[in-house]
Design a protein around this motif. Structure first.
Motif, PDB file in Angstrom:
ATOM      1  N   VAL A 228      36.067 -19.279  43.981  1.00 24.73           N
ATOM      2  CA  VAL A 228      36.216 -17.972  44.638  1.00 24.73           C
ATOM      3  C   VAL A 228      35.169 -16.988  44.120  1.00 24.73           C
ATOM      4  N   VAL A 229      35.021 -16.913  42.782  1.00 19.90           N
ATOM      5  CA  VAL A 229      34.048 -15.983  42.192  1.00 19.90           C
ATOM      6  C   VAL A 229      32.631 -16.359  42.609  1.00 19.90           C
ATOM      7  N   LEU A 230      32.332 -17.655  42.657  1.00 13.25           N
ATOM      8  CA  LEU A 230      31.009 -18.109  43.095  1.00 13.25           C
ATOM      9  C   LEU A 230      30.746 -17.672  44.535  1.00 13.25           C
ATOM     10  N   GLU A 231      31.741 -17.840  45.398  1.00 17.29           N
ATOM     11  CA  GLU A 231      31.583 -17.442  46.805  1.00 17.29           C
ATOM     12  C   GLU A 231      31.413 -15.930  46.938  1.00 17.29           C
ATOM     13  N   TRP A 232      32.144 -15.176  46.132  1.00 17.94           N
ATOM     14  CA  TRP A 232      31.977 -13.713  46.139  1.00 17.94           C
ATOM     15  C   TRP A 232      30.568 -13.334  45.675  1.00 17.94           C
ATOM     16  N   GLY A 233      30.071 -14.051  44.655  1.00 16.83           N
ATOM     17  CA  GLY A 233      28.735 -13.770  44.148  1.00 16.83           C
ATOM     18  C   GLY A 233      27.659 -14.023  45.197  1.00 16.83           C
ATOM     19  N   VAL A 234      27.762 -15.178  45.870  1.00 18.36           N
ATOM     20  CA  VAL A 234      26.796 -15.505  46.923  1.00 18.36           C
ATOM     21  C   VAL A 234      26.881 -14.476  48.048  1.00 18.36           C
ATOM     22  N   SER A 235      28.104 -14.082  48.415  1.00 16.79           N
ATOM     23  CA  SER A 235      28.285 -13.101  49.484  1.00 16.79           C
ATOM     24  C   SER A 235      27.680 -11.752  49.098  1.00 16.79           C
ATOM     25  N   GLY A 236      27.922 -11.325  47.847  1.00 19.75           N
ATOM     26  CA  GLY A 236      27.403 -10.038  47.397  1.00 19.75           C
ATOM     27  C   GLY A 236      25.884  -9.997  47.352  1.00 19.75           C
ATOM     28  N   VAL A 237      25.270 -11.057  46.799  1.00 18.98           N
ATOM     29  CA  VAL A 237      23.806 -11.117  46.732  1.00 18.98           C
ATOM     30  C   VAL A 237      23.212 -11.166  48.135  1.00 18.98           C
ATOM     31  N   SER A 238      23.812 -11.946  49.014  1.00 21.51           N
ATOM     32  CA  SER A 238      23.316 -12.054  50.389  1.00 21.51           C
ATOM     33  C   SER A 238      23.443 -10.725  51.117  1.00 21.51           C
ATOM     34  N   LEU A 239      24.539 -10.003  50.866  1.00 22.74           N
ATOM     35  CA  LEU A 239      24.714  -8.684  51.488  1.00 22.74           C
ATOM     36  C   LEU A 239      23.643  -7.714  51.004  1.00 22.74           C
ATOM     37  N   TRP A 240      23.345  -7.750  49.702  1.00 25.81           N
ATOM     38  CA  TRP A 240      22.291  -6.904  49.148  1.00 25.81           C
ATOM     39  C   TRP A 240      20.942  -7.217  49.785  1.00 25.81           C
ATOM     40  N   ARG A 241      20.649  -8.516  49.936  1.00 23.46           N
ATOM     41  CA  ARG A 241      19.392  -8.924  50.573  1.00 23.46           C
ATOM     42  C   ARG A 241      19.356  -8.489  52.041  1.00 23.46           C
ATOM     43  N   PHE A 242      20.500  -8.569  52.697  1.00 26.72           N
ATOM     44  CA  PHE A 242      20.586  -8.148  54.103  1.00 26.72           C
ATOM     45  C   PHE A 242      20.301  -6.652  54.241  1.00 26.72           C
ATOM     46  N   ILE A 243      20.904  -5.848  53.380  1.00 28.06           N
ATOM     47  CA  ILE A 243      20.708  -4.397  53.438  1.00 28.06           C
ATOM     48  C   ILE A 243      19.237  -4.056  53.191  1.00 28.06           C
ATOM     49  N   ARG A 244      18.627  -4.712  52.210  1.00 30.12           N
ATOM     50  CA  ARG A 244      17.204  -4.477  51.945  1.00 30.12           C
ATOM     51  C   ARG A 244      16.357  -4.829  53.164  1.00 30.12           C
ATOM     52  N   GLN A 245      16.658  -5.969  53.788  1.00 31.36           N
ATOM     53  CA  GLN A 245      15.897  -6.394  54.954  1.00 31.36           C
ATOM     54  C   GLN A 245      16.073  -5.425  56.117  1.00 31.36           C
ATOM     55  N   GLU A 246      17.294  -4.969  56.336  1.00 33.32           N
ATOM     56  CA  GLU A 246      17.558  -4.078  57.468  1.00 33.32           C
ATOM     57  C   GLU A 246      16.910  -2.710  57.279  1.00 33.32           C
ATOM     58  N   SER A 247      16.746  -2.296  56.026  1.00 28.31           N
ATOM     59  CA  SER A 247      16.110  -1.002  55.766  1.00 28.31           C
ATOM     60  C   SER A 247      14.601  -1.044  55.970  1.00 28.31           C
TER      61      SER A 247
END
Length: 489
Positions: A228-247
């Motif tokens: 669960v923690v691993l999946e949350w970590g991957v989701s959080g990092v991917s979300l951060w990368r997504f926000i950077r890309q969208e900006s």
């Protein structure tokens, strides 16, 4: 929608209705056939994934379809989605093992991701704001009809044909829908020399996939917290990368500007919370009827029929309310019905007769109909015309994430509630609980243990509805925090 060739609004509305009906029927029909499928393919350990993978892939691609609908047009995106859905349905019907079926259900979900958000976007295109809520009410009747017909359709197909036809039946219906859209939906030419943000799409899908998988992992017993923690970590990092890309990109999949629109975000948070709470009704009312009252499975589902029917009426009422009231005031009104139904469910004694569920689900259904229609129409109206597709898909995504999250939370609450109660009843086991929930196997249990087992199930369900009230109250709080007494004029 303005175009050189005029859209046949009636034919397109029929096509949208059919597409919605296919989406509505799919889940219930598959659930009806699942015991037969599992028995045939010998995959009981994987049965949960027949539903989960469909929901996961649908959620992942919903925002992508919304952006594509704005960039290249509604019709081509809908046609592609229907084509993928038809291929996935065909191959699901031809599957001969559970892993193969799960793979093609994933493909089917990728196609289904276009059906609901693009359909609602087309409604926003071809109908004025004043008529839109009424049309959404008519369209939502597909869910009510599906709730009644799907178990019957599934039973007939299983008895007369085979489970494979559960999926094959989507093929002719999907083809007819494609023809209707092709012939009667006419849009302005979408010749836009804009690039699709593939990198942003990748990070968004990875973030959503990891997040949704974590919800599935939380529903497992025992919970593997490392995963669960691993999946949350991957989701959080991917979300951060997504926000950077969208900006950085000129054409973001989901514009970050949407998150600066507080009323828009508030509407979608409410939609996610209430659609999630809806799972407490649609999943656990039949469980209560079967496990505590011994009602047959085929009849237990009819306890939800009043909710579906009053949902339609609520959507029609919304059409009149939107002209007179602000969305802020309408949501206070609709959430009060849902809250009354929720408190009633949470306070029901174990001896409650089956008939009371018809009244309670009707009250809740009226509130659901107004709330969901209001949040959808308002979300579309709060953004520029060129962003309606993205806004609609964002609304659908919010509802899907809410649904998936709440299902996992309610599952955990139910299991914890039952485990605590089991400790007070020596001789009662979780294996017995599985038999109790199915009226066909409940008779195999020792008669002297039945009262204790029903008390165990009641305790778990009682906590589900108590937690459910908290989510409804959160929706009310979000509506309170929106201090703008804004209207849609």
């Amino acid at each position: 929608m303005k175009s050189q060739r005029k859209t046949n609004v009636l034919a397109v509305t029929i096509a949208i209705y059919v597409a919605t009906f296919v989406s509505a029927v799919e889940g219930t029909v598959v659930s009806t056939a699942l015991p037969t499928i599992v028995g045939d393919l010998r995959g009981v350990s994987l049965m949960n994934w027949v539903f989960s993978i469909y929901l996961l892939t649908t959620a992942m691609v919903t925002p992508i379809y919304g952006k594509l609908a704005d960039l290249v047009g509604r019709k081509p995106v809908m046609q592609v989605g229907l084509a993928i859905f038809i291929v996935g349905s065909t191959m699901s019907g031809l599957s001969n093992t559970m892993p193969v079926l799960i793979f093609w259900r994933a493909v089917q979900g990728i196609g289904a991701g276009a059906l609901l958000p693009v359909s609602m976007t087309i409604i926003a295109d071809v109908y004025s704001y004043e008529k839109r809520a009424r049309v959404l009410g008519i369209n939502n009747s597909a869910w009510g009809i599906a709730a009644v017909l799907a178990p019957l359709i599934g039973g007939v197909i299983i008895d007369k044909l085979s489970w494979h036809w559960i999926f094959f039946i989507n093929v002719p219906i999907g083809l007819i829908t494609m023809v209707l859209f092709q012939l009667f939906l006419h849009e302005p030419s979408h010749v836009q020399h804009k690039k699709i943000d593939y990198l942003g799409s990748f990070w968004l899908m990875l973030s959503l996939l990891s997040l949704m998988l974590s919800f599935q992992s939380l529903g497992q017993t025992p919970i593997n917290w490392t995963i669960v923690v691993l999946e949350w970590g991957v989701s959080g990092v991917s979300l951060w990368r997504f926000i950077r890309q969208e900006s950085r990109t000129a054409e973001p999949v989901i514009s970050l500007e949407l998150f600066k629109n507080r009323p828009f975000i508030g509407q979608n948070l409410i939609a996610g919370l209430i659609n999630g709470y809806l799972m407490a009704i649609s999943v656990y009312v039949p469980t209560w009827a079967q496990g505590l009252l011994g009602v047959p499975a085929s009849f237990a589902g009819f306890a939800l029929t009043p909710s579906s029917l009053l949902w339609i009426i609520g959507a029609f009422v919304t059409s009149a309310l939107l002209v007179k009231w602000t969305p802020h005031r309408i949501l206070y009104f609709s959430l009060s019905f849902i809250l009354v139904a929720g408190v009633w469910f949470a306070s029901l004694p174990i001896t409650t007769s089956f008939g009371w569920f018809f009244l309670i689900t009707a009250i809740g259904g009226f509130g659901f109909g107004i709330t969901m229609t209001t949040t959808t129409v308002t979300s579309q109206h709060l953004v520029p015309e060129e962003a309606v597709g993205v806004a609609t898909s964002f609304n659908t995504l919010s509802r899907t994430i809410g649904q998936t999250l709440m299902v996992s939370i309610f599952g955990i609450v139910l299991n914890i509630g039952m485990q605590q109660e089991l400790e007070m009843h020596p001789g009662a086991t979780m294996t017995m609980m599985n038999k109790l929930i199915n009226p066909q196997t409940a008779g195999q249990l020792p008669a002297k243990l039945l009262p204790a087992l029903r008390q165990v199930l009641y305790s778990g369900l009682h906590w589900v509805y108590i937690i459910g009230i908290i989510f409804v109250l959160l929706a009310v709080l979000i509506n309170c925090l929106d201090q703008h007494d804004w209207s849609l004029d």
